[in-house]
Design a protein around this motif. Sequence first.
Motif, PDB file in Angstrom:
ATOM      1  N   LEU A  23       0.828  -1.205   0.000  1.00 33.04           N
ATOM      2  CA  LEU A  23       0.000   0.000   0.000  1.00 33.04           C
ATOM      3  C   LEU A  23       0.861   1.254   0.000  1.00 33.04           C
ATOM      4  N   ALA A  24       1.965   1.237   0.766  1.00 32.25           N
ATOM      5  CA  ALA A  24       2.847   2.401   0.805  1.00 32.25           C
ATOM      6  C   ALA A  24       3.438   2.687  -0.571  1.00 32.25           C
ATOM      7  N   VAL A  25       3.892   1.632  -1.244  1.00 27.72           N
ATOM      8  CA  VAL A  25       4.446   1.808  -2.591  1.00 27.72           C
ATOM      9  C   VAL A  25       3.372   2.304  -3.552  1.00 27.72           C
ATOM     10  N   CYS A  29       3.347   5.832  -5.700  1.00 30.18           N
ATOM     11  CA  CYS A  29       3.167   5.853  -7.159  1.00 30.18           C
ATOM     12  C   CYS A  29       2.009   6.757  -7.560  1.00 30.18           C
ATOM     13  N   ILE A  30       0.890   6.623  -6.843  1.00 29.20           N
ATOM     14  CA  ILE A  30      -0.287   7.428  -7.172  1.00 29.20           C
ATOM     15  C   ILE A  30       0.016   8.911  -6.996  1.00 29.20           C
ATOM     16  N   PHE A  31       0.682   9.260  -5.896  1.00 29.95           N
ATOM     17  CA  PHE A  31       1.001  10.672  -5.651  1.00 29.95           C
ATOM     18  C   PHE A  31       1.919  11.229  -6.731  1.00 29.95           C
ATOM     19  N   LEU A  32       2.975  10.463  -7.054  1.00 31.30           N
ATOM     20  CA  LEU A  32       3.936  10.943  -8.045  1.00 31.30           C
ATOM     21  C   LEU A  32       3.286  11.124  -9.414  1.00 31.30           C
ATOM     22  N   PHE A  33       2.600  10.100  -9.871  1.00 27.39           N
ATOM     23  CA  PHE A  33       2.044  10.159 -11.224  1.00 27.39           C
ATOM     24  C   PHE A  33       0.865  11.125 -11.315  1.00 27.39           C
ATOM     25  N   PHE A 265      11.884   7.758 -10.394  1.00 33.96           N
ATOM     26  CA  PHE A 265      11.194   6.512 -10.043  1.00 33.96           C
ATOM     27  C   PHE A 265      11.251   5.517 -11.201  1.00 33.96           C
ATOM     28  N   VAL A 266      11.037   6.009 -12.412  1.00 29.89           N
ATOM     29  CA  VAL A 266      11.100   5.138 -13.596  1.00 29.89           C
ATOM     30  C   VAL A 266      12.512   4.591 -13.782  1.00 29.89           C
TER      31      VAL A 266
END
Length: 285
Positions: A23-25, A29-33, A265-266
Motif C-alpha cells: 500500500l505504501a508503494v 506511485c499514485i502521488f507521483l504520477f 522513479f522510472v
Amino acid sequence: MTKKFQERFMQIVFLVAACASVLAVALICIFLFANGIPAMKEIGLAKFLFGQKWKPSNNLYGILPFILGSIYVTAGSIIIGVPTALLTAIFLAFYCPKKLYPILKAMVNLMAGIPSVVYGFFGLVMIVPLMRDLTGHDGSTMLTASILLGIMILPTVTGVVEPALRSVPSSYYEGALALGATHERSVFMTVIPAAKSGVIAGIVLGIGRSIGETMAVIMVAGNQTWMPQGLMKGLRTMTANIVMEMGYAADLHREALIATGVVLFVFILIINLCVSALKRRSAYE
C-alpha cells in the motif's frame, strides 16, 4: 486450540505487514504520477525530458542536464566503488585473518550507518580541497561527487556480496583445489561465478544508493544547472534539484519537480527490471 490461534494470528500479522508495504508503494506511485503527469503534459514531454535549460522564472523546465548528471555521477561511483567493494568482500570472506575480521567487519558496518550529511561534510572539508590542490580546478566537480559516492556505496555492496560468497557450498572450492587449482583460481574462477546472483544484487543496491543520494551530492557537486561539461566541472543531479528548489517552488514549478521524481522513479524501476531479467537468465544457465 491455542497453538492454532497463535499461528493464525501471526499469519494475519504478516499479511497486514506485507499489505502495508504494498500500500505504501502504491500510494507513492499514485502521488507521483497524479501530480507529475499533468506537468509533463503542460510542459511537453519532449521539452521536459530533452530540454537543456532549467529556468523556472522563464517557464523553461528541461531536465536533461539533471538526468545526465545523475547518470554520470552514478556511473563514476560504480566504476570507483564496486571494484573496491567486491575486493573487500572477497578479502573478508577468504583472506582476512580471523583476529582481524571482527574489526574490519565492524568498520564496514559502521560505514553503512554513517548519515549522508556526514559523508557530505567529509567530502566538502577533505575531498574538495584535495581535488582543488591536485587538479588546479574548482574542487566541487563530477569527479569529486563520484569519489564520494564510491565511498558511500562500498559498505552496501560489501554487506550483500560477502554473505553471498560465504553461502556457496564449500564443495565448489574444495573440488577446484582437488583438481589442482590454486587458492586464488578456486576463489575467482569457481566461488565467485557461483555467487553471481548475490554479486549482481549487491551492485544493484549500490546503484540504487548512488542514484538516490541527495545531501552528499549537493555539498560536493557544484550544483550548476547547465549541461555536464566534464569530470572537472560541476553539475546537478535530479535528486539535488528537487531538494534545492522544492522549498520555494509553487504551481507549475512544483509540479515539474514532482515530475522529476517520476523520472527518477522510472529509472529505479528500469534498473530493478533489468536485474530481475539478469537473475532469471543466470538461473537458467
